[in-house]
Scaffold this motif. Structure first.
Motif, PDB file in Angstrom:
ATOM      1  N   ALA A  98       0.846  -1.155   0.017  1.00 45.88           N
ATOM      2  CA  ALA A  98      -0.097   0.072  -0.001  1.00 45.88           C
ATOM      3  C   ALA A  98       0.778   1.342  -0.043  1.00 45.88           C
ATOM      4  O   ALA A  98       0.416   2.160  -0.692  1.00 45.88           O
ATOM      5  N   GLY A  99       2.093   1.144   0.862  1.00 45.38           N
ATOM      6  CA  GLY A  99       2.977   2.339   0.666  1.00 45.38           C
ATOM      7  C   GLY A  99       3.511   2.745  -0.635  1.00 45.38           C
ATOM      8  O   GLY A  99       3.483   3.833  -1.163  1.00 45.38           O
ATOM      9  N   PHE A 100       3.966   1.547  -1.185  1.00 43.88           N
ATOM     10  CA  PHE A 100       4.146   1.905  -3.009  1.00 43.88           C
ATOM     11  C   PHE A 100       2.934   2.251  -3.691  1.00 43.88           C
ATOM     12  O   PHE A 100       3.285   3.352  -4.480  1.00 43.88           O
ATOM     13  N   ARG A 101       1.956   1.781  -3.685  1.00 45.06           N
ATOM     14  CA  ARG A 101       0.732   2.328  -4.439  1.00 45.06           C
ATOM     15  C   ARG A 101       0.615   3.789  -3.952  1.00 45.06           C
ATOM     16  O   ARG A 101       0.117   4.820  -4.863  1.00 45.06           O
ATOM     17  N   ALA A 102       0.672   4.308  -2.706  1.00 41.85           N
ATOM     18  CA  ALA A 102       0.438   5.555  -2.216  1.00 41.85           C
ATOM     19  C   ALA A 102       1.609   6.433  -3.041  1.00 41.85           C
ATOM     20  O   ALA A 102       1.302   7.675  -3.387  1.00 41.85           O
ATOM     21  N   TYR A 103       2.732   5.926  -2.831  1.00 40.95           N
ATOM     22  CA  TYR A 103       3.810   6.623  -3.667  1.00 40.95           C
ATOM     23  C   TYR A 103       3.472   6.883  -5.015  1.00 40.95           C
ATOM     24  O   TYR A 103       3.818   8.181  -5.712  1.00 40.95           O
ATOM     25  N   VAL A 104       3.207   5.719  -5.745  1.00 44.85           N
ATOM     26  CA  VAL A 104       2.976   6.304  -7.371  1.00 44.85           C
ATOM     27  C   VAL A 104       1.699   7.118  -7.327  1.00 44.85           C
ATOM     28  O   VAL A 104       1.871   8.046  -8.211  1.00 44.85           O
ATOM     29  N   ARG A 105       0.657   6.972  -6.630  1.00 46.06           N
ATOM     30  CA  ARG A 105      -0.431   7.956  -6.558  1.00 46.06           C
ATOM     31  C   ARG A 105       0.012   9.116  -6.623  1.00 46.06           C
ATOM     32  O   ARG A 105      -0.261  10.308  -7.411  1.00 46.06           O
ATOM     33  N   ALA A 106       0.851   9.666  -5.645  1.00 41.71           N
ATOM     34  CA  ALA A 106       1.301  11.015  -5.379  1.00 41.71           C
ATOM     35  C   ALA A 106       2.195  11.478  -6.522  1.00 41.71           C
ATOM     36  O   ALA A 106       2.119  12.684  -6.891  1.00 41.71           O
ATOM     37  N   ALA A 107       3.010  10.376  -6.952  1.00 39.53           N
ATOM     38  CA  ALA A 107       3.773  11.005  -8.105  1.00 39.53           C
ATOM     39  C   ALA A 107       3.211  11.228  -9.339  1.00 39.53           C
ATOM     40  O   ALA A 107       3.500  12.266 -10.280  1.00 39.53           O
ATOM     41  N   LEU A 108       2.036  10.470  -9.865  1.00 39.21           N
ATOM     42  CA  LEU A 108       1.411  10.547 -11.174  1.00 39.21           C
ATOM     43  C   LEU A 108       0.250  11.733 -10.937  1.00 39.21           C
ATOM     44  O   LEU A 108      -0.022  12.334 -11.962  1.00 39.21           O
ATOM     45  N   GLU A 109      -0.431  11.816  -9.878  1.00 44.18           N
ATOM     46  CA  GLU A 109      -1.450  12.663  -9.797  1.00 44.18           C
ATOM     47  C   GLU A 109      -1.053  14.050  -9.792  1.00 44.18           C
ATOM     48  O   GLU A 109      -1.694  14.990 -10.257  1.00 44.18           O
ATOM     49  N   GLY A 110       0.125  14.356  -9.202  1.00 44.91           N
ATOM     50  CA  GLY A 110       0.780  15.590  -9.505  1.00 44.91           C
ATOM     51  C   GLY A 110       1.034  15.950 -10.822  1.00 44.91           C
ATOM     52  O   GLY A 110       1.441  17.052 -11.427  1.00 44.91           O
ATOM     53  N   GLU A 111       0.915  15.037 -11.759  1.00 43.58           N
ATOM     54  CA  GLU A 111       1.403  15.020 -13.207  1.00 43.58           C
ATOM     55  C   GLU A 111       0.131  14.879 -14.014  1.00 43.58           C
ATOM     56  O   GLU A 111      -0.164  14.836 -15.109  1.00 43.58           O
ATOM     57  N   GLU A 112      -1.063  15.121 -13.380  1.00 43.70           N
ATOM     58  CA  GLU A 112      -2.440  14.982 -14.113  1.00 43.70           C
ATOM     59  C   GLU A 112      -2.875  13.762 -14.772  1.00 43.70           C
ATOM     60  O   GLU A 112      -3.565  13.734 -15.625  1.00 43.70           O
ATOM     61  N   PHE A 113      -2.275  12.510 -13.775  1.00 40.93           N
ATOM     62  CA  PHE A 113      -2.821  11.497 -14.335  1.00 40.93           C
ATOM     63  C   PHE A 113      -3.946  11.122 -13.195  1.00 40.93           C
ATOM     64  O   PHE A 113      -3.745  11.364 -11.870  1.00 40.93           O
ATOM     65  N   ALA A 114      -4.782  10.336 -13.622  1.00 37.39           N
ATOM     66  CA  ALA A 114      -5.716   9.760 -12.462  1.00 37.39           C
ATOM     67  C   ALA A 114      -5.473   8.525 -12.139  1.00 37.39           C
ATOM     68  O   ALA A 114      -4.821   7.507 -13.055  1.00 37.39           O
ATOM     69  N   VAL A 115      -5.416   8.132 -10.988  1.00 35.92           N
ATOM     70  CA  VAL A 115      -4.720   6.780 -10.369  1.00 35.92           C
ATOM     71  C   VAL A 115      -5.687   5.838  -9.611  1.00 35.92           C
ATOM     72  O   VAL A 115      -6.566   6.401  -8.829  1.00 35.92           O
ATOM     73  N   VAL A 116      -5.857   4.621 -10.220  1.00 33.41           N
ATOM     74  CA  VAL A 116      -6.900   3.850  -9.480  1.00 33.41           C
ATOM     75  C   VAL A 116      -5.663   2.628  -9.223  1.00 33.41           C
ATOM     76  O   VAL A 116      -4.718   2.382  -9.505  1.00 33.41           O
ATOM     77  N   GLU A 117      -6.197   1.826  -8.078  1.00 33.00           N
ATOM     78  CA  GLU A 117      -5.591   0.885  -7.536  1.00 33.00           C
ATOM     79  C   GLU A 117      -5.933  -0.418  -7.231  1.00 33.00           C
ATOM     80  O   GLU A 117      -7.262  -0.878  -7.285  1.00 33.00           O
TER      81      GLU A 117
END
Length: 127
Positions: A13-32
């Protein structure tokens, strides 16, 4: 303009949160998703543009999930990348044979991760 959706499948879950933070800041929508089964379920429901699959997960590997995703006709245009800490040619070959478009190394730099995802989306889909 619609956001580009990225499905991140990792049991950490920590890695998913890291990816979410990295990509949402770049205007990607993230689902997990947290495992191989959820990879297929969430992909069918959300129709993402790209999927990042962890290699090792309880209940089924990313390789199994990749094969299952490639078997779904409605997901034919989705770009799939194995994302892992492993990095050897045998693993890359297995990922390609399973239908992965790319093999990404888990990078602690969020900007590098976003660049890798952009390259994945720009690459042709594996037939």
């Amino acid at each position: 303009m619609a956001e580009t959706t990225v499905l991140v499948v990792d049991d950490d879950a920590g890695f998913r949160a890291y990816v979410r933070a990295a990509l949402e800041g770049e205007e990607f929508a993230v689902v997990e998703g947290a495992n191989a089964q959820e990879a297929v379920e969430v992909a069918l429901r959300e129709c993402p543009d790209a999927i990042l699959l962890d290699w090792r997960m309880p209940g089924g590997s990313g390789i199994v999930a990749c094969r299952n995703l490639r078997a779904e006709p409605t997901l034919g245009g989705v770009r799939i990348a194995m994302i892992t800490g492993l990095d050897d040619e045998r693993d890359r070959t297995l990922a390609r044979h399973a239908g992965a478009d790319a093999f990404l190394i888990k990078d602690p730099d969020p900007d590098a991760l976003a660049r890798q995802v952009r390259r994945l989306l720009a690459a042709p889909v594996t037939p």
